[in-house]
Design a protein around this motif. Structure first.
Motif, PDB file in Angstrom:
ATOM      1  N   GLU A 152      51.375  53.824 -42.699  1.00  0.00           N
ATOM      2  CA  GLU A 152      50.932  55.049 -43.353  1.00  0.00           C
ATOM      3  C   GLU A 152      49.536  55.406 -42.883  1.00  0.00           C
ATOM      4  OE1 GLU A 152      50.750  57.370 -47.628  1.00  0.00           O
ATOM      5  OE2 GLU A 152      50.877  55.188 -47.662  1.00  0.00           O
ATOM      6  N   LEU A 153      49.376  56.662 -42.476  1.00  0.00           N
ATOM      7  CA  LEU A 153      48.054  57.196 -42.181  1.00  0.00           C
ATOM      8  C   LEU A 153      47.552  57.900 -43.425  1.00  0.00           C
ATOM      9  CD1 LEU A 153      46.814  59.073 -39.036  1.00  0.00           C
ATOM     10  CD2 LEU A 153      46.302  59.969 -41.312  1.00  0.00           C
ATOM     11  N   LEU A 154      46.440  57.424 -43.960  1.00  0.00           N
ATOM     12  CA  LEU A 154      45.833  58.032 -45.129  1.00  0.00           C
ATOM     13  C   LEU A 154      44.551  58.742 -44.733  1.00  0.00           C
ATOM     14  CD1 LEU A 154      46.458  55.285 -47.818  1.00  0.00           C
ATOM     15  CD2 LEU A 154      47.228  57.653 -47.944  1.00  0.00           C
ATOM     16  N   ASP A 203      41.654  61.563 -56.981  1.00  0.00           N
ATOM     17  CA  ASP A 203      41.187  60.449 -56.156  1.00  0.00           C
ATOM     18  C   ASP A 203      40.793  60.947 -54.770  1.00  0.00           C
ATOM     19  OD1 ASP A 203      43.618  60.186 -54.277  1.00  0.00           O
ATOM     20  OD2 ASP A 203      44.529  60.123 -56.264  1.00  0.00           O
ATOM     21  N   PRO A 204      40.283  60.072 -53.904  1.00  0.00           N
ATOM     22  CA  PRO A 204      39.797  60.511 -52.592  1.00  0.00           C
ATOM     23  C   PRO A 204      40.883  60.846 -51.564  1.00  0.00           C
ATOM     24  CG  PRO A 204      38.689  58.499 -53.303  1.00  0.00           C
ATOM     25  CD  PRO A 204      39.864  58.692 -54.192  1.00  0.00           C
ATOM     26  N   VAL A 205      42.147  60.550 -51.827  1.00  0.00           N
ATOM     27  CA  VAL A 205      43.194  60.770 -50.827  1.00  0.00           C
ATOM     28  C   VAL A 205      43.459  62.260 -50.658  1.00  0.00           C
ATOM     29  CG1 VAL A 205      45.610  60.372 -50.235  1.00  0.00           C
ATOM     30  CG2 VAL A 205      44.264  58.537 -51.278  1.00  0.00           C
ATOM     31  N   LEU A 206      43.437  62.721 -49.402  1.00  0.00           N
ATOM     32  CA  LEU A 206      43.774  64.105 -49.092  1.00  0.00           C
ATOM     33  C   LEU A 206      45.275  64.227 -48.846  1.00  0.00           C
ATOM     34  CD1 LEU A 206      42.921  67.013 -48.546  1.00  0.00           C
ATOM     35  CD2 LEU A 206      42.498  66.358 -46.148  1.00  0.00           C
ATOM     36  N   VAL A 217      52.912  58.298 -36.974  1.00  0.00           N
ATOM     37  CA  VAL A 217      52.127  58.881 -38.060  1.00  0.00           C
ATOM     38  C   VAL A 217      50.916  59.624 -37.510  1.00  0.00           C
ATOM     39  CG1 VAL A 217      52.932  57.231 -39.780  1.00  0.00           C
ATOM     40  CG2 VAL A 217      50.840  56.728 -38.494  1.00  0.00           C
ATOM     41  N   THR A 218      50.374  59.124 -36.404  1.00  0.00           N
ATOM     42  CA  THR A 218      49.241  59.805 -35.776  1.00  0.00           C
ATOM     43  C   THR A 218      49.680  61.129 -35.171  1.00  0.00           C
ATOM     44  OG1 THR A 218      48.190  57.676 -35.301  1.00  0.00           O
ATOM     45  CG2 THR A 218      47.419  59.579 -34.055  1.00  0.00           C
ATOM     46  N   ARG A 219      50.868  61.140 -34.583  1.00  0.00           N
ATOM     47  CA  ARG A 219      51.398  62.373 -33.994  1.00  0.00           C
ATOM     48  C   ARG A 219      51.627  63.428 -35.070  1.00  0.00           C
ATOM     49  NH1 ARG A 219      56.588  61.974 -30.090  1.00  0.00           N
ATOM     50  NH2 ARG A 219      55.173  60.391 -29.231  1.00  0.00           N
ATOM     51  N   ALA A 220      52.171  63.011 -36.202  1.00  0.00           N
ATOM     52  CA  ALA A 220      52.395  63.960 -37.300  1.00  0.00           C
ATOM     53  C   ALA A 220      51.080  64.477 -37.852  1.00  0.00           C
ATOM     54  CB  ALA A 220      53.210  63.293 -38.400  1.00  0.00           C
ATOM     55  N   ARG A 221      50.105  63.569 -37.998  1.00  0.00           N
ATOM     56  CA  ARG A 221      48.828  63.979 -38.561  1.00  0.00           C
ATOM     57  C   ARG A 221      48.161  65.049 -37.689  1.00  0.00           C
ATOM     58  NH1 ARG A 221      45.095  66.266 -39.626  1.00  0.00           N
ATOM     59  NH2 ARG A 221      43.114  65.639 -40.570  1.00  0.00           N
ATOM     60  N   ALA A 222      48.309  64.952 -36.370  1.00  0.00           N
ATOM     61  CA  ALA A 222      47.677  65.909 -35.459  1.00  0.00           C
ATOM     62  C   ALA A 222      48.175  67.333 -35.672  1.00  0.00           C
ATOM     63  CB  ALA A 222      47.922  65.481 -34.013  1.00  0.00           C
ATOM     64  N   LEU A 223      49.317  67.491 -36.299  1.00  0.00           N
ATOM     65  CA  LEU A 223      49.897  68.810 -36.519  1.00  0.00           C
ATOM     66  C   LEU A 223      49.499  69.424 -37.855  1.00  0.00           C
ATOM     67  CD1 LEU A 223      53.508  68.045 -35.215  1.00  0.00           C
ATOM     68  CD2 LEU A 223      51.672  69.248 -34.001  1.00  0.00           C
ATOM     69  N   ILE A 231      37.180  59.998 -43.803  1.00  0.00           N
ATOM     70  CA  ILE A 231      37.727  58.824 -43.123  1.00  0.00           C
ATOM     71  C   ILE A 231      39.230  59.029 -42.986  1.00  0.00           C
ATOM     72  CG2 ILE A 231      38.133  56.320 -43.262  1.00  0.00           C
ATOM     73  CD1 ILE A 231      35.710  56.093 -45.057  1.00  0.00           C
ATOM     74  N   GLU A 232      39.808  58.491 -41.912  1.00  0.00           N
ATOM     75  CA  GLU A 232      41.258  58.414 -41.773  1.00  0.00           C
ATOM     76  C   GLU A 232      41.604  57.001 -41.316  1.00  0.00           C
ATOM     77  OE1 GLU A 232      42.995  61.650 -39.594  1.00  0.00           O
ATOM     78  OE2 GLU A 232      41.712  63.140 -40.584  1.00  0.00           O
ATOM     79  N   GLN A 233      42.582  56.399 -41.999  1.00  0.00           N
ATOM     80  CA  GLN A 233      42.913  55.012 -41.726  1.00  0.00           C
ATOM     81  C   GLN A 233      44.421  54.830 -41.640  1.00  0.00           C
ATOM     82  OE1 GLN A 233      40.650  52.427 -41.232  1.00  0.00           O
ATOM     83  NE2 GLN A 233      42.512  51.357 -40.571  1.00  0.00           N
TER      84      GLN A 233
END
Length: 407
Positions: A152-154, A203-206, A217-223, A231-233
């Motif tokens: 999971e990318l948070l 909470d802090p989660v976007l 998950v990184t590919r999806a986040r880029a869109l 921060i992204e983790q």
């Protein structure tokens, strides 16, 4: 070494994974090498959980005492100590304890005393704040093993934005899901046309993107188009793995545990007040009530279509004597037969019962019949797996997007 942290959040804010993400960066600045960042979900029925019952484990190379001091200072800075039910725990262990503790924490219930005994036996450094309940999750996190794993990318918000409406472009989340599903999942619920991965809590989660690899998950986040993040983790997790489920039998289920249970449908499901659907299964002379609650939406239609004699494997949490359904596997379908009073062959009206074991009688002409009218209707469902929608799915429940689950 392994650093475990739990129970730093509250309903009013904070997030243990955010604290973990901050810690990762402080450890890096201190010259320590981080090998793995792990997000571990535990028993979803735990009575004192805040939201998703998550703990974190960070595998790092460096000085144990320094790492412990750094983590403790960050907990004291960020944890929400104002909440009665926030009781942080911190563990630093040079090796993973017996994974049996992790499995018990994910599928059953553990005590603070059990956690302390394990930590003392391992010679781990640990600290519990207030009543120290967070030591349970922190110990389970460092003891965790992930035979099945997801990622999971948070993305976390800037502190100035906490508690305000989140700015995430809806269309971009749907586009990200369309471009990466089934390699990512549960970002949206396409049937209900809603975004799922953006929380509504203070909470802090976007947002969070779940998937089968860091790359996906990184590919999806880029869109996804959204407000600037702090921060992204990317976390490796046990989410979406059914790690909370154990095999059970009707009549021997324990309160607060989650099960896979075989059974046979006893009677047609009933829709009650609020749109909740009740299903009764049996195995021998034992019976089990199962519920598909209103938030499961279209899943209830599958449950409603079941008939007596269907055989199933049901999955869900056992609470207050009822199994709350997460998904079901229909093993075999029975004939859907309907028994009614016969139509009078003389005058064409439907007969009525003449009394117990006396057959049927026409009220118009007095004609009689011994046998009822029996008809068979085609089934509207097929065998296989069926699941609740993303809006109702628990963190640990394995989605069918990951492929068929062995029944």
């Amino acid at each position: 070494m392994f650093i475990g942290i739990d129970d730093t959040d509250s309903p009013a804010g904070m997030c243990t994974t955010y604290l973990g993400a901050r810690l990762i960066r402080v450890l890096d600045q201190a010259g320590m090498r981080v090998f793995e960042t792990r997000l571990v979900r535990l028993n979803p029925n735990a009575p004192f959980k805040t939201r998703g019952n998550a703990a974190v484990c960070i595998e790092v190379e460096g000085d144990r005492d320094e790492a412990f001091a750094i983590a403790a200072a960050l907990i004291e800075e960020l944890a929400d100590f104002s909440c009665t039910n926030t009781n942080p725990g911190l563990v630093v262990a040079e090796r993973r304890p017996d994974p049996a503790f992790y499995w018990k924490a994910a599928q059953d219930f553990c005590t603070i005393e059990e956690a302390r005994a394990i930590l003392d036996r391992e010679g781990a450094l640990y600290r519990g704040w207030k009543n120290g309940r967070g030591l349970i999750g922190a110990t389970a996190a460092v003891a965790s093993v992930l035979p099945d794993r997801t990622w999971e990318l948070l993305a976390y918000r800037r502190a100035a934005s906490w508690g305000t409406p989140r700015d995430v472009e809806r269309a971009s989340v749907f586009a990200a899901e369309a471009a990466t599903w089934p390699h990512t999942w549960d970002s949206v619920d396409r049937t209900q046309d809603v975004v799922v991965c953006v929380p509504h809590t203070p909470d802090p989660v976007l947002f969070g993107i779940r998937g089968e690899s860091p790359e996906w998950v990184t590919r999806a986040r880029a869109l996804i188009k959204a407000e600037e993040t702090e921060i992204e983790q990317v976390w490796v997790t046990n989410q979406g793995t059914d790690a909370h489920l154990v095999d059970g039998r009707i009549g021997s289920l324990l309160e607060g545990r989650s099960y896979r249970v075989p059974g046979r449908v006893v009677e047609r499901p009933v829709t009650g007040e609020g749109g909740h659907v009740m299903l009764v299964l049996e195995e021998g002379d034992r019976r089990l009530t199962c519920m598909a609650f209103e938030p499961t939406k279209g899943f209830r239609d599958i449950v409603r279509a079941l008939v007596p004699g269907d055989t199933l494997l049901v999955c869900g949490s056992y609470k207050n004597g009822t199994l709350n359904l997460e998904k079901i596997h229909i093993d075999a379908l029975a004939e859907d037969t309907m028994v009614r009073s016969p139509v009078c062959p003389v005058c064409g009206t439907r007969m009525t019962s003449a009394g117990k074991e006396k057959g049927y009688k026409c009220r118009t002409c007095g004609a009689r019949s011994k046998e009822p009218e029996i008809s068979t209707r085609p089934r509207a469902i097929q065998t296989g797996w069926f699941e609740v929608p993303p809006t109702a799915r628990r963190h640990l429940s394995r989605p069918l997007a990951r492929g068929d689950v062995q029944a």
